[in-house]
Design an enzyme around this catalytic site. Structure first.
Site, PDB file in Angstrom:
ATOM      1  N   GLU A 196      -5.351  -4.858  10.681  1.00 38.08           N
ATOM      2  CA  GLU A 196      -4.336  -3.821  10.867  1.00 38.08           C
ATOM      3  C   GLU A 196      -4.619  -3.039  12.149  1.00 38.08           C
ATOM      4  OE1 GLU A 196      -2.409  -2.799   6.851  1.00 38.08           O
ATOM      5  OE2 GLU A 196      -4.108  -1.471   7.103  1.00 38.08           O
ATOM      6  N   GLU A 228      -7.026   4.657   7.760  1.00 33.26           N
ATOM      7  CA  GLU A 228      -6.826   6.083   7.440  1.00 33.26           C
ATOM      8  C   GLU A 228      -8.066   6.662   6.773  1.00 33.26           C
ATOM      9  OE1 GLU A 228      -3.084   5.435   5.437  1.00 33.26           O
ATOM     10  OE2 GLU A 228      -2.224   4.942   7.392  1.00 33.26           O
ATOM     11  N   HIS A 264      -9.572   0.912   4.893  1.00 37.19           N
ATOM     12  CA  HIS A 264      -8.310   1.202   5.589  1.00 37.19           C
ATOM     13  C   HIS A 264      -8.584   2.193   6.723  1.00 37.19           C
ATOM     14  CE1 HIS A 264      -4.278   2.535   6.457  1.00 37.19           C
ATOM     15  NE2 HIS A 264      -3.865   1.439   5.875  1.00 37.19           N
ATOM     16  N   GLY A 299       2.419   2.434  10.672  1.00 36.41           N
ATOM     17  CA  GLY A 299       3.363   3.538  10.480  1.00 36.41           C
ATOM     18  C   GLY A 299       4.082   3.964  11.749  1.00 36.41           C
ATOM     19  N   SER A 321       3.407  -1.903  10.348  1.00 36.73           N
ATOM     20  CA  SER A 321       4.864  -1.921  10.564  1.00 36.73           C
ATOM     21  C   SER A 321       5.521  -3.257  10.212  1.00 36.73           C
ATOM     22  CB  SER A 321       5.196  -1.505  12.006  1.00 36.73           C
ATOM     23  OG  SER A 321       4.779  -0.171  12.234  1.00 36.73           O
ATOM     24  N   ASN A 327       0.853  -1.185   0.000  1.00 38.78           N
ATOM     25  CA  ASN A 327       0.000   0.000   0.000  1.00 38.78           C
ATOM     26  C   ASN A 327       0.892   1.240   0.000  1.00 38.78           C
ATOM     27  OD1 ASN A 327      -1.850   2.007   0.519  1.00 38.78           O
ATOM     28  ND2 ASN A 327      -2.407   1.289   2.576  1.00 38.78           N
ATOM     29  N   LYS A 351       0.020   4.230  -0.293  1.00 37.14           N
ATOM     30  CA  LYS A 351      -0.682   5.405   0.280  1.00 37.14           C
ATOM     31  C   LYS A 351      -0.456   6.614  -0.635  1.00 37.14           C
ATOM     32  CE  LYS A 351      -0.231   3.228   4.715  1.00 37.14           C
ATOM     33  NZ  LYS A 351      -0.254   3.333   6.154  1.00 37.14           N
TER      34      LYS A 351
HETATM   35  P1  PGA Z   1       2.775   0.422   7.581  1.00 39.08           P
HETATM   36  O1  PGA Z   1       1.300   0.579   6.967  1.00 39.08           O
HETATM   37  O2  PGA Z   1       3.347  -0.866   7.029  1.00 39.08           O
HETATM   38  O3  PGA Z   1       3.520   1.636   7.090  1.00 39.08           O
HETATM   39  O4  PGA Z   1       2.639   0.380   9.064  1.00 39.08           O
HETATM   40  C1  PGA Z   1       0.458  -0.533   6.786  1.00 39.08           C
HETATM   41  C2  PGA Z   1      -0.856  -0.095   6.210  1.00 39.08           C
HETATM   42  O5  PGA Z   1      -1.377   0.958   6.599  1.00 39.08           O
HETATM   43  O6  PGA Z   1      -1.436  -0.777   5.331  1.00 39.08           O
END
Ligand code: PGA
Length: 247
Positions: A164, A96, A94, A170, A210, A10, A12
């Protein structure tokens, strides 16, 4: 039926024509474990570019799609436009988008229904916040997100679930293998009870938050972890090591 290991990237809202070209070139050159399904999700603007340049074994996903066929919906992209451009996956739900863009469980479920019914595969995300985990509500929160999905969707064959935990996204703070396995097992048990044993056996449940080249091997050994959804590390050469975590 064995569940094929799945690794999603992803991107983003990251990347430029040149940096995305570099990622694609790197993936095209790499030796990828043929037993792993790989799907990358660049920002919408680069979907067609990536589809045209990345090798055909790698799937491409949008990071959002709308639940109407076409029309006056400024800023949105339709399922039909994705299919027309050779894009057959989308990430929905997601955290976010749930938090920053205020997408409710119902909106996510409606988009997921529209996508799967019209032939697009969905990486459907769920997960709890730190407050919810500390209040002992993790499984309850995820069950509610799943219940909203089940109330709209009957065909689960096009859905991959990504667990997640929001506190791990992140942050560099990965869930322990035990924490991840516990939630994955509970999602599978929920599917067995609320949908069917077949769906529970066949649905891939990914871990996201992460994931790195350092922690992926241990996570991949857990019985109910069928792959990863990778954010930050999918922009780096280490993404190849994550894809090959079980090789
Ligand atoms: P990250 O994000 O690996 O940067 O923690 C994962 C995600 O949001 O899909």
């Amino acid at each position: 039926m064995a569940r094929k290991f799945f690794v999603g990237g992803n991107f983003k809202m990251n990347g430029t024509v040149s940096s995305i070209k570099e990622i694609v070139d790197n993936l095209n050159k790499a030796q990828l474990d043929p037993n792993v399904e790989v799907v990358i999700a660049p920002p919408a603007l680069y979907l067609v570019f990536v589809r045209e340049h990345v090798k055909k074994e790698i799937g491409v996903a949008a990071q959002n799609v709308f639940d109407k066929p076409n029309g006056a919906f400024t800023g949105e992209i339709s399922v039909h436009q994705l299919k027309d451009s050779g894009i057959d996956w989308v990430i929905l739900g997601h955290s976010e988008r749930r938090t920053i863009l205020a997408e409710s469980d119902e909106v996510v479920a409606s988009k997921t229904k529209y996508a799967v019914e019209n032939g697009i595969n969905v990486i459907w995300c769920c997960g709890e916040s730190l407050e919810q985990r500390e209040a002992g509500k993790t499984l309850e929160v995820i069950a509610a997100q799943l219940a909203a999905l089940r109330s709209r969707v009957s065909d689960w064959s096009r859905i991959v679930i990504a667990y997640e935990p929001i506190w791990a996204i992140g942050t560099g703070k990965v869930a322990t293998t035990e924490q991840a396995q516990e939630v994955h097992a509970s999602i599978r048990a929920w599917l067995a009870k609320e949908v069917s044993q077949k769906v529970a056996d066949e649905t891939r449940i990914l871990y996201g938050g992460s994931v790195s080249e350092k922690n992926c091997k241990d996570l991949s050994k857990e019985k109910d972890i069928d792959g990863f959804l990778v954010g930050g590390a999918s922009l780096k050469p280490a993404f190849v090591d994550i894809i090959n975590s079980r090789a």
